[in-house]
Motif scaffolding. Sequence first.
Motif, PDB file in Angstrom:
ATOM      1  N   PRO A  13      -0.263 -11.476  40.390  1.00 62.32           N
ATOM      2  CA  PRO A  13      -1.154 -10.389  40.556  1.00 62.32           C
ATOM      3  C   PRO A  13      -0.658  -9.045  40.117  1.00 62.32           C
ATOM      4  CG  PRO A  13      -0.109 -11.050  42.729  1.00 62.32           C
ATOM      5  CD  PRO A  13       0.493 -12.045  41.501  1.00 62.32           C
ATOM      6  N   PHE A  14      -1.543  -7.989  40.071  1.00 61.47           N
ATOM      7  CA  PHE A  14      -1.155  -6.535  39.702  1.00 61.47           C
ATOM      8  C   PHE A  14      -1.817  -5.869  40.822  1.00 61.47           C
ATOM      9  CE2 PHE A  14       0.056  -8.823  35.872  1.00 61.47           C
ATOM     10  CZ  PHE A  14       0.910  -8.017  35.300  1.00 61.47           C
ATOM     11  N   LYS A  15      -1.432  -4.787  40.824  1.00 63.45           N
ATOM     12  CA  LYS A  15      -1.982  -3.710  42.047  1.00 63.45           C
ATOM     13  C   LYS A  15      -3.566  -3.441  41.924  1.00 63.45           C
ATOM     14  CE  LYS A  15      -1.119  -0.701  45.195  1.00 63.45           C
ATOM     15  NZ  LYS A  15      -0.621  -0.961  46.461  1.00 63.45           N
ATOM     16  N   ASN A  16      -4.061  -3.444  40.477  1.00 61.45           N
ATOM     17  CA  ASN A  16      -5.574  -3.499  40.374  1.00 61.45           C
ATOM     18  C   ASN A  16      -5.604  -3.794  38.775  1.00 61.45           C
ATOM     19  OD1 ASN A  16      -5.408  -0.811  38.392  1.00 61.45           O
ATOM     20  ND2 ASN A  16      -4.744  -0.006  40.242  1.00 61.45           N
ATOM     21  N   ALA A  17      -7.023  -4.091  38.469  1.00 62.19           N
ATOM     22  CA  ALA A  17      -7.372  -4.535  37.199  1.00 62.19           C
ATOM     23  C   ALA A  17      -6.699  -3.671  35.942  1.00 62.19           C
ATOM     24  CB  ALA A  17      -9.033  -4.735  37.024  1.00 62.19           C
ATOM     25  N   LEU A  18      -6.725  -2.471  36.056  1.00 57.04           N
ATOM     26  CA  LEU A  18      -6.546  -1.295  34.843  1.00 57.04           C
ATOM     27  C   LEU A  18      -5.046  -1.424  34.830  1.00 57.04           C
ATOM     28  CD1 LEU A  18      -9.016   1.170  35.353  1.00 57.04           C
ATOM     29  CD2 LEU A  18      -9.026  -0.596  33.796  1.00 57.04           C
ATOM     30  N   ALA A  19      -4.166  -1.964  35.977  1.00 57.92           N
ATOM     31  CA  ALA A  19      -2.710  -2.070  35.674  1.00 57.92           C
ATOM     32  C   ALA A  19      -2.220  -3.324  34.953  1.00 57.92           C
ATOM     33  CB  ALA A  19      -2.233  -2.011  36.996  1.00 57.92           C
ATOM     34  N   GLU A  23       0.022  -9.311  29.257  1.00 59.07           N
ATOM     35  CA  GLU A  23      -0.375 -10.320  30.433  1.00 59.07           C
ATOM     36  C   GLU A  23      -1.599 -10.939  29.976  1.00 59.07           C
ATOM     37  OE1 GLU A  23       1.037 -12.151  33.864  1.00 59.07           O
ATOM     38  OE2 GLU A  23       2.078 -10.740  32.459  1.00 59.07           O
ATOM     39  N   TRP A  24      -2.630 -10.111  29.660  1.00 57.83           N
ATOM     40  CA  TRP A  24      -4.025 -10.789  29.235  1.00 57.83           C
ATOM     41  C   TRP A  24      -3.792 -11.731  28.179  1.00 57.83           C
ATOM     42  CZ3 TRP A  24      -8.721 -10.240  31.278  1.00 57.83           C
ATOM     43  CH2 TRP A  24      -8.953  -9.360  32.182  1.00 57.83           C
ATOM     44  N   ALA A  45      -7.186  -7.708  41.242  1.00 63.28           N
ATOM     45  CA  ALA A  45      -5.706  -8.007  41.336  1.00 63.28           C
ATOM     46  C   ALA A  45      -5.351  -9.383  40.215  1.00 63.28           C
ATOM     47  CB  ALA A  45      -5.089  -8.356  42.743  1.00 63.28           C
ATOM     48  N   PHE A  46      -6.539 -10.247  40.154  1.00 65.04           N
ATOM     49  CA  PHE A  46      -6.468 -11.528  39.576  1.00 65.04           C
ATOM     50  C   PHE A  46      -7.273 -11.596  38.355  1.00 65.04           C
ATOM     51  CE2 PHE A  46      -4.258 -12.298  43.684  1.00 65.04           C
ATOM     52  CZ  PHE A  46      -3.349 -13.137  43.368  1.00 65.04           C
ATOM     53  N   LEU A  47      -7.902 -10.401  37.988  1.00 61.79           N
ATOM     54  CA  LEU A  47      -8.947 -10.375  36.933  1.00 61.79           C
ATOM     55  C   LEU A  47      -8.638 -11.366  35.529  1.00 61.79           C
ATOM     56  CD1 LEU A  47     -11.978  -9.949  36.549  1.00 61.79           C
ATOM     57  CD2 LEU A  47     -11.025  -7.484  35.633  1.00 61.79           C
ATOM     58  N   HIS A  48      -7.315 -11.068  35.298  1.00 60.57           N
ATOM     59  CA  HIS A  48      -6.969 -11.734  33.999  1.00 60.57           C
ATOM     60  C   HIS A  48      -6.899 -13.001  34.301  1.00 60.57           C
ATOM     61  CE1 HIS A  48      -3.649 -11.126  36.707  1.00 60.57           C
ATOM     62  NE2 HIS A  48      -2.724 -11.649  36.050  1.00 60.57           N
ATOM     63  N   GLN A  54       1.884 -20.461  46.993  1.00 58.47           N
ATOM     64  CA  GLN A  54       2.257 -19.619  47.957  1.00 58.47           C
ATOM     65  C   GLN A  54       3.366 -18.450  47.380  1.00 58.47           C
ATOM     66  OE1 GLN A  54       2.255 -19.647  51.351  1.00 58.47           O
ATOM     67  NE2 GLN A  54       3.693 -17.808  51.591  1.00 58.47           N
ATOM     68  N   ALA A  55       3.966 -18.740  46.355  1.00 58.65           N
ATOM     69  CA  ALA A  55       4.578 -17.699  45.719  1.00 58.65           C
ATOM     70  C   ALA A  55       3.727 -16.414  45.221  1.00 58.65           C
ATOM     71  CB  ALA A  55       5.343 -18.165  44.420  1.00 58.65           C
ATOM     72  N   THR A  56       2.516 -16.839  44.674  1.00 59.63           N
ATOM     73  CA  THR A  56       1.465 -15.986  44.446  1.00 59.63           C
ATOM     74  C   THR A  56       0.983 -15.175  45.319  1.00 59.63           C
ATOM     75  OG1 THR A  56       1.051 -17.495  42.503  1.00 59.63           O
ATOM     76  CG2 THR A  56      -0.619 -15.625  42.909  1.00 59.63           C
ATOM     77  N   ARG A  57       0.667 -15.615  46.466  1.00 61.27           N
ATOM     78  CA  ARG A  57       0.209 -15.038  47.681  1.00 61.27           C
ATOM     79  C   ARG A  57       1.071 -14.043  48.192  1.00 61.27           C
ATOM     80  NH1 ARG A  57      -2.071 -20.243  48.505  1.00 61.27           N
ATOM     81  NH2 ARG A  57      -0.569 -20.958  49.868  1.00 61.27           N
TER      82      ARG A  57
END
Length: 256
Positions: A96-102, A107-108, A152-155, A195-198
């Motif tokens: 995950p990232f802080k937001n979509a634009l981050a 990563e995409w 956070a997970f848009l990609h 779990q790691a992703t959460r």
Amino acid sequence: MTTADTDSRVRDFAGKRVLVTGGSRGIGAAVVRRFLDADAEVLTTARSRTSTVPEGAAFVEADVRTQAGVKAVAEAAQEALGGVDILVNNAGGARPFKNALAIPDEEWQDQLDLNHLASVRLDALVTPGMRERRSGAVVHVSSAAVPTSAPAFLHYTATKAALQNYSRGLALELAPFGVRVNAVSPGRTATPGGQATREQYMSLAEGAGQDDIIPPLGRDGRPDDITDAVLFLASVRASWLTGRNLTVDGGEFPVG
């Protein structure tokens, strides 16, 4: 599981040649074990071999994010199995990232390669043999979170949405040749990777509630919950199903 259930699965898969990507742990390893229990011949793959790769499965170390890695997997399947009757494209993941634009460009691209193009490329190498035999089943593992498009997970959800769309189109193309293509979309499932992703998301979101979300059925999914869906779609019991997306999420996502 009853004796009748076990006998049915052995009849479905005994002697079948099965390729499962991302089978070293979690959902993938559970899928591999269940096919082995049903007397199938199984090859699985991951970027590195671990102690959690199910015993009895052939294994090839490969990175399916790359064209070379996908080619190595297809060649290993041909050498070890002599062909593939059932293909389960399970490899996938995200951070995950802080937001979509981050989410950075690289990563995409990584998500596109892992969650979408790995399946496209492997299907292109494996399904021609199924077409020739006029028999086969492909199961793509997607995500129940696709309809939410969480920033956070848009990609991740965007590439999994692409996988679902592609899966439906490939199903139409291969149906006249007796090859079925379906998808399974898991919700929140208790696996080490999940779990790691959460935990990563909780850190970014400053603890904002994610760990308190429990699906309506009262628990997280188990790998075997997803495995049941995968094996059903791969079996003769689903012989009239193709182009479908089966969401298995305990009611977590009421849309899709």
